[in-house]
Design an enzyme around this catalytic site. Structure first.
Site, PDB file in Angstrom:
ATOM      1  N   ASP A 249       0.829  -1.203   0.000  1.00  0.00           N
ATOM      2  CA  ASP A 249       0.000   0.000   0.000  1.00  0.00           C
ATOM      3  C   ASP A 249       0.874   1.268   0.000  1.00  0.00           C
ATOM      4  O   ASP A 249       2.031   1.229   0.422  1.00  0.00           O
ATOM      5  CB  ASP A 249      -0.893  -0.038   1.249  1.00  0.00           C
ATOM      6  CG  ASP A 249      -2.118   0.847   1.126  1.00  0.00           C
ATOM      7  OD1 ASP A 249      -2.357   1.396   0.024  1.00  0.00           O
ATOM      8  OD2 ASP A 249      -2.828   1.003   2.129  1.00  0.00           O
TER       9      ASP A 249
ATOM     10  N   HIS B 154       2.684   3.763  -8.782  1.00  0.00           N
ATOM     11  CA  HIS B 154       2.538   2.335  -9.106  1.00  0.00           C
ATOM     12  C   HIS B 154       3.788   1.821  -9.824  1.00  0.00           C
ATOM     13  O   HIS B 154       4.264   0.717  -9.576  1.00  0.00           O
ATOM     14  CB  HIS B 154       1.314   2.106 -10.009  1.00  0.00           C
ATOM     15  CG  HIS B 154       0.019   2.457  -9.338  1.00  0.00           C
ATOM     16  ND1 HIS B 154      -0.247   2.129  -8.033  1.00  0.00           N
ATOM     17  CD2 HIS B 154      -1.081   3.112  -9.789  1.00  0.00           C
ATOM     18  CE1 HIS B 154      -1.454   2.554  -7.707  1.00  0.00           C
ATOM     19  NE2 HIS B 154      -1.985   3.172  -8.749  1.00  0.00           N
TER      20      HIS B 154
ATOM     21  N   LEU C  24      12.175 -19.901  -4.710  1.00  0.00           N
ATOM     22  CA  LEU C  24      11.082 -19.078  -4.177  1.00  0.00           C
ATOM     23  C   LEU C  24       9.849 -19.102  -5.082  1.00  0.00           C
ATOM     24  O   LEU C  24       9.953 -18.959  -6.300  1.00  0.00           O
ATOM     25  CB  LEU C  24      11.566 -17.626  -4.047  1.00  0.00           C
ATOM     26  CG  LEU C  24      10.504 -16.582  -3.660  1.00  0.00           C
ATOM     27  CD1 LEU C  24      10.122 -16.700  -2.195  1.00  0.00           C
ATOM     28  CD2 LEU C  24      10.984 -15.176  -3.975  1.00  0.00           C
TER      29      LEU C  24
END
Ligand code: V07
Length: 258
Positions: free
Chosen positions: A37, A54, A148
């Site tokens: 956020d 963004h 991962l």
């Protein structure tokens, strides 16, 4: 001037390396989930358009993925786009839906090299074709990697996920595929989008909001939470290590009690 900057960076990098080494001497959270956020807030502070935030946030994704991989974490789940995000202005939604392609265009070769496996969870039917194609191509190209798991939550909402699970369970009971008396937490979990993943050990939310916003409600039942005021584009290696160090302090305390 250039030399000075380079010297400082080297010292900082050493600091990060040392901390990574120390952290790896103790159990590391196996699954970290992050609510990324504060991208809009980051941009506003700089009088930039929200989309600039963004875009900057996308670079943080790469940086944090690399570090998390180095720590030996097994799964990193990132909340990239919620089912609520469709309510944003059309141009912003269109920009966001181009980010997976841009991210993968820039970083997929590196992710492959780092043995990272890309996955996604979310409702696929509303995601634009061009976006879904890029993500699915990346999933395919990394499906053989066993390092991962980089799990993107894309058009994800937890209540919808739970509701879909309930409907599928009802249908499977009706059709005799499962028995009602066998339905327990473990079996229920297998109807969620995280069926093949363990629950997160650590949840991080950036930018000062202290809520879950419909993210992994079932899966976060026993998870440690870490909230920080730092906006996602400002979230650096240092911040991630701080969260993991706090997690290890809590585990140590808990370990001492039991
Ligand atoms: C998005 C950047 C990070 C901050 C949060 C909002 C904006 C990476 C991806 C992505 C998704 C799937 C994939 C590869 C990359 C992404 C969206 C937004 C929608 F396979 N960052 N990022 N997707 N932001």
């Amino acid at each position: 001037m250039i030399n000075k900057k380079k010297l400082w960076r080297t010292a900082n990098d050493h600091n990060i390396e040392d901390r990574v080494k120390k952290i790896k001497e103790e159990p590391v959270p196996e699954h970290i989930a992050i609510i990324m956020d504060g991208n809009g807030r980051w941009a506003k502070k700089r009088a930039l358009p929200r989309i600039a935030g963004h875009h900057e946030g996308m670079k943080t994704v790469k940086k944090i993925t690399k570090l998390v991989n180095k720590l030996g974490v097994k799964v990193l789940t990132l909340y990239a786009f919620s089912t609520e995000n469709w309510k944003r202005p059309k141009h912003e939604v269109e920009f966001l839906m181009k980010l997976p392609e841009e991210f993968l265009g820039m970083f997929l070769p590196e992710l492959i090299e780092e043995n990272v496996r890309v996955q996604m969870m979310g409702e696929r039917s509303q995601i634009p074709k061009h976006t879904l194609n890029a993500v699915e191509k990346a999933m395919e190209q990394t499906s053989g990697n066993d390092g991962l798991i980089l799990n993107f939550a894309l058009n994800y909402g937890s209540r919808a996920e739970i509701l879909t699970a309930v409907k599928n369970i009802i249908s499977d009971v009706k059709n005799g595929i499962i028995l009602e008396e066998n339905l327990d937490e473990e079996l229920f979990s297998r109807y969620l989008m995280t069926e093949h993943l363990q629950d997160p050990d650590l949840l991080i939310r950036t930018s000062g909001e202290i809520r879950l916003s419909n993210f992994m409600l079932w899966q976060l039942a026993y998870t440690e939470f870490w909230f920080t005021d730092t906006n996602w584009p400002d979230f650096k290696e240092d911040h991630l290590l701080e969260a993991v160090e706090a997690f290890q302090r809590r585990s140590r305390r808990f370990g001492g009690l039991s």
